[in-house]
Design an enzyme around this catalytic site. Sequence first.
Site, PDB file in Angstrom:
ATOM      1  N   GLY A  46       0.832  -1.198   0.000  1.00  0.00           N
ATOM      2  CA  GLY A  46       0.000   0.000   0.000  1.00  0.00           C
ATOM      3  C   GLY A  46       0.862   1.241   0.000  1.00  0.00           C
ATOM      4  O   GLY A  46       2.010   1.208   0.465  1.00  0.00           O
ATOM      5  N   HIS A 138      -4.612   1.641   7.382  1.00  0.00           N
ATOM      6  CA  HIS A 138      -3.245   2.157   7.472  1.00  0.00           C
ATOM      7  C   HIS A 138      -3.044   3.292   6.454  1.00  0.00           C
ATOM      8  O   HIS A 138      -2.485   4.339   6.782  1.00  0.00           O
ATOM      9  CB  HIS A 138      -2.267   0.994   7.225  1.00  0.00           C
TER      10      HIS A 138
HETATM   11 NI    NI Z   1       2.581   3.216   5.610  1.00  0.00          NI
END
Ligand code: NI
Length: 174
Positions: A46, A138
Amino acid sequence: MALLPIVLVPDPVLRQVAKPVETITPELRRLMDDMLETMYEAPGIGLAANQVGRLERVIVMDCADKHEGEEPQPLQMVNPQIIASSQETNTYNEGCLSIPEGHGDVVRPAAVTLRYLDPDGQSCELEADGLLATCIQHEIDHLNGILFTDHLSKLKRDMVLKKAKKIARDRQAG
Ligand code: NI
C-alpha cells in the site's frame, strides 16, 4: 510510468492532512499509476499520496497473496472514506515504506466498509476484511497525517522511530 522517491520519517509531509480531490485529472491518474509502480517496486502492499510528497486524498494498494499464486489485485482509490467498521478487531504486525525496518502489532477493526472514487470517477463501495481491511485503514491514516507507530505504546514507538530515522539518515548520506 515512473518510479517516485518515497518520503521517509521524519519528513513533515507525513504529518500533514491531505486534501479531498475535486477533479480527477489525467495528471492525477498518472500519479496513481506511478504510485502503484513505486509500491510494487519497493516492494509494498500500500502507498498513500503523502508518502510521495503529495497532499491529495489518493491511495493505492494490492493485497493479493503472491505466495499463494493469487493474481495481482491493484486498487487505486480517490477520496476513500470508511463508512462502517466492525466491533471485532484484528491484530497485524504492520510495517510502512516510510518507516524503514519498522514493525509493530497494531489493533484495528477487523472489517470495514469503504466508499471511494475509482480513477474514472465512478463511486464505488467495498467491504473488506483481513489484510485488505488493515491496509485500507493504514493508508487512510496516512492521508490524515497518522503513522502506524502512533498506535503503539510510547516505548515501542520511540524505539521503532529512532531506528527508522537512523536508517533514513544513513540512506540519505548514501
Ligand atoms: Ni505506511
